[in-house]
Design an enzyme around this catalytic site. Structure first.
Site, PDB file in Angstrom:
ATOM      1  N   ASP A 102      38.544  36.740  54.540  1.00 33.98           N
ATOM      2  CA  ASP A 102      38.973  37.353  53.281  1.00 33.98           C
ATOM      3  C   ASP A 102      38.083  38.539  52.955  1.00 33.98           C
ATOM      4  OD1 ASP A 102      40.820  35.397  52.971  1.00 33.98           O
ATOM      5  OD2 ASP A 102      39.630  34.209  51.568  1.00 33.98           O
TER       6      ASP A 102
ATOM      7  N   LYS B 154      43.453  39.329  50.051  1.00 33.02           N
ATOM      8  CA  LYS B 154      42.943  40.262  49.059  1.00 33.02           C
ATOM      9  C   LYS B 154      41.666  39.711  48.473  1.00 33.02           C
ATOM     10  CE  LYS B 154      46.304  40.337  46.293  1.00 33.02           C
ATOM     11  NZ  LYS B 154      46.459  40.844  44.985  1.00 33.02           N
TER      12      LYS B 154
ATOM     13  N   MET C 153      38.799  33.827  38.817  1.00 33.06           N
ATOM     14  CA  MET C 153      39.816  34.883  38.778  1.00 33.06           C
ATOM     15  C   MET C 153      40.254  35.179  37.357  1.00 33.06           C
ATOM     16  SD  MET C 153      42.174  33.921  42.058  1.00 33.06           S
ATOM     17  CE  MET C 153      42.271  32.173  41.798  1.00 33.06           C
TER      18      MET C 153
HETATM   19  N1  SAH Z   1      37.218  29.758  47.295  1.00 33.96           N
HETATM   20  C1  SAH Z   1      36.427  30.568  46.392  1.00 33.96           C
HETATM   21  C2  SAH Z   1      37.228  31.037  45.222  1.00 33.96           C
HETATM   22  C3  SAH Z   1      38.368  31.928  45.556  1.00 33.96           C
HETATM   23  S1  SAH Z   1      39.175  32.566  44.139  1.00 33.96           S
HETATM   24  C4  SAH Z   1      35.201  29.780  45.941  1.00 33.96           C
HETATM   25  O1  SAH Z   1      35.110  28.584  46.201  1.00 33.96           O
HETATM   26  O2  SAH Z   1      34.318  30.375  45.345  1.00 33.96           O
HETATM   27  C5  SAH Z   1      38.309  34.080  43.873  1.00 33.96           C
HETATM   28  C6  SAH Z   1      37.486  34.006  42.618  1.00 33.96           C
HETATM   29  O3  SAH Z   1      36.266  33.324  42.876  1.00 33.96           O
HETATM   30  C7  SAH Z   1      37.059  35.344  42.088  1.00 33.96           C
HETATM   31  O4  SAH Z   1      38.060  35.962  41.329  1.00 33.96           O
HETATM   32  C8  SAH Z   1      35.886  34.959  41.222  1.00 33.96           C
HETATM   33  O5  SAH Z   1      36.296  34.400  40.005  1.00 33.96           O
HETATM   34  C9  SAH Z   1      35.273  33.843  42.036  1.00 33.96           C
HETATM   35  N2  SAH Z   1      34.174  34.335  42.882  1.00 33.96           N
HETATM   36  C10 SAH Z   1      34.087  34.252  44.209  1.00 33.96           C
HETATM   37  N3  SAH Z   1      32.919  34.771  44.645  1.00 33.96           N
HETATM   38  C11 SAH Z   1      32.254  35.188  43.568  1.00 33.96           C
HETATM   39  C12 SAH Z   1      30.998  35.812  43.357  1.00 33.96           C
HETATM   40  N4  SAH Z   1      30.175  36.115  44.373  1.00 33.96           N
HETATM   41  N5  SAH Z   1      30.629  36.092  42.092  1.00 33.96           N
HETATM   42  C13 SAH Z   1      31.441  35.795  41.063  1.00 33.96           C
HETATM   43  N6  SAH Z   1      32.629  35.220  41.201  1.00 33.96           N
HETATM   44  C14 SAH Z   1      33.043  34.910  42.436  1.00 33.96           C
END
Ligand code: SAH
Length: 488
Positions: free
Chosen positions: A255, A277, A390
């Site tokens: 991703d 995305k 998100m």
């Molecule tokens: N599978 C991922 C989440 C995917 S959805 C997980 O477990 O973290 C994507 C969302 O994750 C983003 O919109 C944001 O809200 C959050 N996210 C992922 N990485 C992040 C980061 N480094 N800092 C802040 N938010 C993050």
């Protein structure tokens, strides 16, 4: 010759010095150490100095080195491939460096990177395996420290292993002419019993196991998919298991959320394909991802589906596994540190601090459909922490619904943008002003919202990156209220 303050970008090489002449200028103890290392590498050593210390003199008497008596003369460089200036005279060392430069002979001036055209790295040796470490010449103590750490970590059996593999190289190539199959063979050997047998000193059993592995058919040439969580960005938060699986991958479908630092850790010759995305899944080409996984796995490749955070937390990992299961493809899952856990840690927000919260809920409310489906009454309850993924675009309706269902306007929040990455920002405030504050600070994706009393602790307990940013002037908040946040 380089004399800047920032270290030069050096090009590492391992030189074959066997039978080649190397000049060492200086006859003291520093010269002695260098001469010993050069002789070990098989060099023909000439030492130029007015006089030699005892053990150098003995080497000269035994004709194991040649002694040129006297003060440095540039003609000493005539036969030399390399030269080392190891005198305690700055002027002599410089003369050697300049003469070397003029004649295109590489010169190392001991402990003077600025005068040197080559440097001798710190190194760790295990048989034919050599690891050379350089700090660019500016911080030799750091290189030495790293060397000590590697000495501790690297098993002595590595040398025996390298020797075995070197001796069998031609047979291995003949047995597995194709690169991918050969790599899988090596992995079977390296992850099998051979290293531990060598470690125990049982060379016969190691050899036997090696032979058996060589004869075996590559039964695992079946492709497979590993769903791997890459964590939030800081490469140190990738699991060891995740790293090992990445090292074995032929193809990596990742991703955009996966950080460049994590991608830098993957094997050089793996095929990297960016899919999906950064956030949200409205237009995510999920079918394309499925098709790519299937295509490569069916071609016998080891595929890693690498996802930000944890693959099962808002990552569509579940659907991908269902798809693989339905198509009979082998899979495994390596968890990752999800954004809520990582962002909380890196922002100093203890998610379930016992004084403030009894539970934590991971939610997403990125579009109206998902917001409508949520049980707002229970989300608005006190003494719980919400971690909202998100959520940047949905902040106005989030506030509206939580307030409507009774969450206090003064409930603290922390918005963590780029959590765990060098550019991390933490923005704090209260629910009453949440969308305006986010807007005023132009929060962008990826960002995670933590809402609940625990969020206020970020102001005291933050430790990573810059200080948390807080409330903006109400005038700009008012202005921001006009145009709601766009980023997601
Ligand atoms: N599978 C991922 C989440 C995917 S959805 C997980 O477990 O973290 C994507 C969302 O994750 C983003 O919109 C944001 O809200 C959050 N996210 C992922 N990485 C992040 C980061 N480094 N800092 C802040 N938010 C993050």
């Amino acid at each position: 010759m380089t004399t800047g303050s920032s270290p030069p970008r050096l090009f590492p090489i391992f030189a074959d010095l066997r039978g080649r002449c190397v000049l060492v200028v200086g006859g003291g103890t520093v010269a002695r150490r260098k001469v010993a290392a050069l002789l070990e590498a098989g060099a023909r050593v000439t030492v130029g100095a007015p006089a030699l210390e005892a053990s150098l003199k003995q080497l000269a008497d035994e004709r194991r080195i040649e002694h040129r008596r006297g003060r440095f003369d540039p003609n000493w460089l005539n036969d030399a491939w390399l030269a080392i200036a190891a005198t305690d005279s700055v002027a002599t060392n410089r003369a050697v460096a300049e003469a070397g430069e003029a004649r295109r002979v590489w010169v190392n001036v001991v402990d003077d990177a600025g005068q040197s055209s080559f440097q001798v790295p710190s190194r760790v040796e295990r048989g034919p395996v050599q690891i050379a470490i350089s700090s660019g010449g500016g911080a030799p103590m750091l290189a030495r420290h790293l060397r000590e750490q590697l000495e501790i970590q690297l098993d002595e059996s590595l040398g025996a292993l390298a020797t075995l593999l070197t001796r069998q190289r031609a047979r291995i190539r003949a047995r597995w002419p194709e690169l991918g199959a050969r790599r899988r063979f090596f992995e079977r050997v390296l992850r099998g019993a051979v290293p531990s047998l060598l470690r125990r000193g049982d060379h016969a059993a190691a050899r036997e196991t090696f032979e058996r592995t060589l004869a075996e058919d590559a039964s695992d040439s079946r492709g497979s998919v590993a769903l791997v969580g890459a964590g939030p960005g800081d490469p140190g938060l990738l699991t060891l298991r995740g790293l090992r699986v990445l090292n074995e991958a032929d193809v990596i479908l990742h991703d955009r959320l996966v950080s460049a630092e994590v991608l830098a850790l993957v094997r050089r010759d793996a095929e990297l394909i960016e899919v999906g995305k950064q956030a949200g899944w409205h237009h995510a080409p999920q079918e394309t991802i499925h098709a790519l996984m299937l295509e490569h796995a069916r071609a016998g490749k080891r595929v890693v589906r690498l996802k930000g955070g944890d693959p099962f937390v808002f990552g569509r990992g579940g659907e991908e596994l269902e798809f693989l299961h339905a198509h009979g493809i082998d899979f495994e899952v390596v968890p990752g540190i999800t954004a809520a856990v990582a962002c909380a840690a890196y922002a100093g927000v203890p998610l379930t601090h016992r004084d403030h919260a009894q539970s934590v809920r991971l939610v997403t409310a990125h579009c109206r459909d998902s917001a409508d489906a949520l049980d707002w009454r229970s989300l608005a309850q006190e003494r719980q922490t919400l971690a909202v993924y998100m959520g940047v675009a949905g902040l106005p309706q989030l506030r509206e619904r939580l307030l409507a269902h009774g969450r206090a306007a003064g409930t603290p929040f922390a918005l963590i943008e780029n959590g765990s990455r060098p550019q991390q920002r933490v923005i704090t405030g209260t629910l009453a002003e949440l969308p305006e504050i986010a807007q005023a600070h132009s929060v962008v994706s990826p960002a995670l919202l933590i809402l609940g009393e625990v969020a206020a602790l970020a102001r005291e307990l933050h430790w990573f990156g810059s200080e948390p940013l807080s409330t903006v002037a109400s005038t700009s908040a008012d202005r921001a209220r006009e145009s709601l946040p766009q980023a997601a």
